[in-house]
Design a protein around this motif. Structure first.
Motif, PDB file in Angstrom:
ATOM      1  N   VAL A 120       0.874  -1.171   0.000  1.00  0.00           N
ATOM      2  CA  VAL A 120       0.000   0.000   0.000  1.00  0.00           C
ATOM      3  C   VAL A 120       0.910   1.220   0.000  1.00  0.00           C
ATOM      4  CG1 VAL A 120      -1.891   1.223   1.137  1.00  0.00           C
ATOM      5  CG2 VAL A 120      -1.752  -1.280   1.296  1.00  0.00           C
ATOM      6  N   ILE A 121       0.727   2.079  -1.008  1.00  0.00           N
ATOM      7  CA  ILE A 121       1.562   3.266  -1.190  1.00  0.00           C
ATOM      8  C   ILE A 121       0.685   4.503  -1.067  1.00  0.00           C
ATOM      9  CG2 ILE A 121       3.049   4.537  -2.788  1.00  0.00           C
ATOM     10  CD1 ILE A 121       3.557   1.825  -4.212  1.00  0.00           C
ATOM     11  N   ARG A 122       1.173   5.471  -0.298  1.00  0.00           N
ATOM     12  CA  ARG A 122       0.490   6.762  -0.188  1.00  0.00           C
ATOM     13  C   ARG A 122       1.376   7.819  -0.847  1.00  0.00           C
ATOM     14  NH1 ARG A 122       0.593  11.030   3.819  1.00  0.00           N
ATOM     15  NH2 ARG A 122      -1.220  12.333   3.435  1.00  0.00           N
ATOM     16  N   ASN A 123       0.937   8.299  -2.017  1.00  0.00           N
ATOM     17  CA  ASN A 123       1.691   9.335  -2.716  1.00  0.00           C
ATOM     18  C   ASN A 123       0.804  10.000  -3.762  1.00  0.00           C
ATOM     19  OD1 ASN A 123       3.627  10.145  -5.167  1.00  0.00           O
ATOM     20  ND2 ASN A 123       4.694  10.388  -3.206  1.00  0.00           N
ATOM     21  N   ARG A 124       0.659  11.294  -3.632  1.00  0.00           N
ATOM     22  CA  ARG A 124      -0.217  12.033  -4.542  1.00  0.00           C
ATOM     23  C   ARG A 124       0.304  12.016  -5.981  1.00  0.00           C
ATOM     24  NH1 ARG A 124      -2.403  18.241  -4.077  1.00  0.00           N
ATOM     25  NH2 ARG A 124      -3.344  18.280  -6.134  1.00  0.00           N
ATOM     26  N   GLY A 125       1.614  12.203  -6.166  1.00  0.00           N
ATOM     27  CA  GLY A 125       2.176  12.252  -7.515  1.00  0.00           C
ATOM     28  C   GLY A 125       1.960  10.965  -8.285  1.00  0.00           C
ATOM     29  N   LEU A 126       2.181   9.821  -7.627  1.00  0.00           N
ATOM     30  CA  LEU A 126       1.961   8.536  -8.294  1.00  0.00           C
ATOM     31  C   LEU A 126       0.482   8.315  -8.600  1.00  0.00           C
ATOM     32  CD1 LEU A 126       4.385   6.111  -6.429  1.00  0.00           C
ATOM     33  CD2 LEU A 126       4.609   7.042  -8.737  1.00  0.00           C
ATOM     34  N   LEU A 127      -0.382   8.704  -7.654  1.00  0.00           N
ATOM     35  CA  LEU A 127      -1.816   8.544  -7.877  1.00  0.00           C
ATOM     36  C   LEU A 127      -2.295   9.444  -9.018  1.00  0.00           C
ATOM     37  CD1 LEU A 127      -4.443   7.172  -6.964  1.00  0.00           C
ATOM     38  CD2 LEU A 127      -4.747   9.066  -5.358  1.00  0.00           C
ATOM     39  N   GLU A 128      -1.788  10.669  -9.051  1.00  0.00           N
ATOM     40  CA  GLU A 128      -2.163  11.587 -10.127  1.00  0.00           C
ATOM     41  C   GLU A 128      -1.699  11.046 -11.486  1.00  0.00           C
ATOM     42  OE1 GLU A 128      -1.715  16.312 -11.326  1.00  0.00           O
ATOM     43  OE2 GLU A 128      -0.703  15.551  -9.548  1.00  0.00           O
ATOM     44  N   PHE A 129      -0.474  10.515 -11.530  1.00  0.00           N
ATOM     45  CA  PHE A 129       0.030   9.914 -12.761  1.00  0.00           C
ATOM     46  C   PHE A 129      -0.855   8.748 -13.190  1.00  0.00           C
ATOM     47  CE2 PHE A 129       2.518   6.596 -14.849  1.00  0.00           C
ATOM     48  CZ  PHE A 129       2.957   7.274 -15.969  1.00  0.00           C
ATOM     49  N   PHE A 130      -1.144   7.855 -12.250  1.00  0.00           N
ATOM     50  CA  PHE A 130      -1.976   6.685 -12.546  1.00  0.00           C
ATOM     51  C   PHE A 130      -3.350   7.099 -13.077  1.00  0.00           C
ATOM     52  CE2 PHE A 130      -5.226   3.650 -11.166  1.00  0.00           C
ATOM     53  CZ  PHE A 130      -4.791   2.505 -11.794  1.00  0.00           C
ATOM     54  N   ASN A 131      -3.970   8.060 -12.429  1.00  0.00           N
ATOM     55  CA  ASN A 131      -5.312   8.492 -12.819  1.00  0.00           C
ATOM     56  C   ASN A 131      -5.323   9.303 -14.115  1.00  0.00           C
ATOM     57  OD1 ASN A 131      -6.649   7.235 -10.706  1.00  0.00           O
ATOM     58  ND2 ASN A 131      -6.424   8.999  -9.359  1.00  0.00           N
ATOM     59  N   SER A 132      -4.183   9.877 -14.500  1.00  0.00           N
ATOM     60  CA  SER A 132      -4.098  10.700 -15.712  1.00  0.00           C
ATOM     61  C   SER A 132      -3.629   9.924 -16.931  1.00  0.00           C
ATOM     62  CB  SER A 132      -3.132  11.869 -15.475  1.00  0.00           C
ATOM     63  OG  SER A 132      -3.579  12.659 -14.394  1.00  0.00           O
ATOM     64  N   ALA A 133      -2.987   8.783 -16.713  1.00  0.00           N
ATOM     65  CA  ALA A 133      -2.419   8.022 -17.828  1.00  0.00           C
ATOM     66  C   ALA A 133      -3.484   7.221 -18.561  1.00  0.00           C
ATOM     67  CB  ALA A 133      -1.328   7.083 -17.307  1.00  0.00           C
ATOM     68  N   GLU A 134      -3.295   7.094 -19.853  1.00  0.00           N
ATOM     69  CA  GLU A 134      -4.157   6.237 -20.652  1.00  0.00           C
ATOM     70  C   GLU A 134      -3.312   5.056 -21.105  1.00  0.00           C
ATOM     71  OE1 GLU A 134      -6.399   6.469 -24.896  1.00  0.00           O
ATOM     72  OE2 GLU A 134      -6.600   8.189 -23.552  1.00  0.00           O
ATOM     73  N   GLY A 135      -3.796   3.885 -20.833  1.00  0.00           N
ATOM     74  CA  GLY A 135      -3.047   2.680 -21.184  1.00  0.00           C
ATOM     75  C   GLY A 135      -2.952   2.454 -22.683  1.00  0.00           C
ATOM     76  N   SER A 136      -1.953   1.691 -23.085  1.00  0.00           N
ATOM     77  CA  SER A 136      -1.728   1.392 -24.502  1.00  0.00           C
ATOM     78  C   SER A 136      -2.466   0.136 -24.943  1.00  0.00           C
ATOM     79  CB  SER A 136      -0.239   1.198 -24.743  1.00  0.00           C
ATOM     80  OG  SER A 136       0.201   0.040 -24.052  1.00  0.00           O
ATOM     81  N   GLY A 137      -3.137  -0.503 -24.003  1.00  0.00           N
ATOM     82  CA  GLY A 137      -3.817  -1.746 -24.317  1.00  0.00           C
ATOM     83  C   GLY A 137      -2.963  -2.971 -24.040  1.00  0.00           C
ATOM     84  N   GLU A 138      -1.702  -2.767 -23.714  1.00  0.00           N
ATOM     85  CA  GLU A 138      -0.826  -3.882 -23.371  1.00  0.00           C
ATOM     86  C   GLU A 138      -1.185  -4.361 -21.973  1.00  0.00           C
ATOM     87  OE1 GLU A 138       3.443  -3.025 -25.091  1.00  0.00           O
ATOM     88  OE2 GLU A 138       2.541  -1.215 -24.244  1.00  0.00           O
ATOM     89  N   GLU A 139      -1.156  -5.656 -21.767  1.00  0.00           N
ATOM     90  CA  GLU A 139      -1.562  -6.230 -20.495  1.00  0.00           C
ATOM     91  C   GLU A 139      -0.348  -6.615 -19.642  1.00  0.00           C
ATOM     92  OE1 GLU A 139      -4.635  -6.580 -19.132  1.00  0.00           O
ATOM     93  OE2 GLU A 139      -5.426  -5.468 -20.836  1.00  0.00           O
ATOM     94  N   TYR A 140       0.022  -5.753 -18.726  1.00  0.00           N
ATOM     95  CA  TYR A 140       1.051  -6.056 -17.739  1.00  0.00           C
ATOM     96  C   TYR A 140       0.438  -5.804 -16.375  1.00  0.00           C
ATOM     97  CZ  TYR A 140       4.566  -6.066 -21.414  1.00  0.00           C
ATOM     98  OH  TYR A 140       5.293  -6.370 -22.529  1.00  0.00           O
TER      99      TYR A 140
END
Length: 171
Positions: A120-140
Motif C-alpha cells: 500500500v503506497i500513499r503518494n499524490r504524484g503517483l496517484l495523479e500519474f496513474f489516474n491521468s495516464a491512458e493505457g496502450s492496451g498492453e496487459e502487464y
C-alpha cells in the motif's frame, strides 16, 4: 495486490482491510506512528523513518521494531533483510505528496527484495500519474505486492542512490 492512494484515512483503511493478525509488516515512512498504532499488536512490525521526532514516539510502541534510518540507503535495506527475508505487507508513506520518483524507486527496490503479498503506497504524484495516464492496451499486471515481471531483475545501474542488486541479499 498493490494499492495506491493519497488521503491518509483511505491509506489506513486500505491497510486495515488487508492486514491479518499474524502478518509480517514493513512500514517505510512511519513518522511518529499514526498508522503503526492502528496495526494489530500481534503482527511482526518493522517500522523505519529518518525524521528526528520519530525515535521518541516510536520507542513507546513496544511491539514494533523501529529503525531510525533512511529507507533509500543500501545499509538500511540490508539491516532489515538480515532480520526478515520476506513480508506480507509493505507500507510506503514517504511524505504523501512529494517526490513520486523516489517513492517509486523505494517501492521497486523494497518490494522486489521482500516480495510482499500486498503493498500500500500513499503518494499524490503517483496517484495523479496513474489516474491521468491512458493505457496502450498492453496487459502487464501483477497479482502480488511487487512487480512480478521484474522481481529478480535487480536495480538498474543508472539509479546510483541505490547500491543494491536484489540477488546479492540472498543468504
Amino acid at each position: 495486490m498493490i494499492k495506491l492512494c493519497y488521503d491518509v484515512e483511505k491509506y489506513r483503511s486500505d491497510i486495515l482491510d488487508l492486514v491479518k493478525p499474524t502478518d509480517t509488516i514493513i512500514e517505510l515512512g512511519c513518522h511518529v506512528g499514526g498508522t503503526t498504532k492502528l496495526l494489530p499488536q500481534t503482527c511482526n512490525i518493522t517500522a523505519i523513518d529518518n525524521s528526528p521526532e520519530a525515535q521518541e514516539k516510536m520507542d513507546e510502541l513496544e511491539h514494533v521494531k523501529f529503525i531510525n534510518a533512511d529507507v533509500r540507503l543500501h545499509d538500511t535495506l540490508s539491516e532489515v533483510f538480515k532480520s526478515i527475508q520476506s513480508c506480507d505487507m509493505l507500507l510506503i508513506d514517504l511524505g504523501g505528496g512529494y517526490h513520486p520518483d523516489t517513492v517509486f524507486k523505494v517501492f521497486y527496490i523494497w518490494s522486489s527484495t521482500f516480495k510482499p503479498t500486498h503493498t500500500v503506497i500513499r503518494n499524490r504524484g503517483l496517484l495523479e500519474f496513474f489516474n491521468s495516464a491512458e493505457g496502450s492496451g498492453e496487459e502487464y499486471t501483477s497479482q502480488s505486492g511487487y512487480l512480478e515481471s521484474y522481481h529478480d531483475a535487480g536495480i538498474p545501474p543508472q539509479i546510483k542512490e541505490f547500491d543494491l542488486w536484489t540477488s546479492s541479499l540472498k543468504k
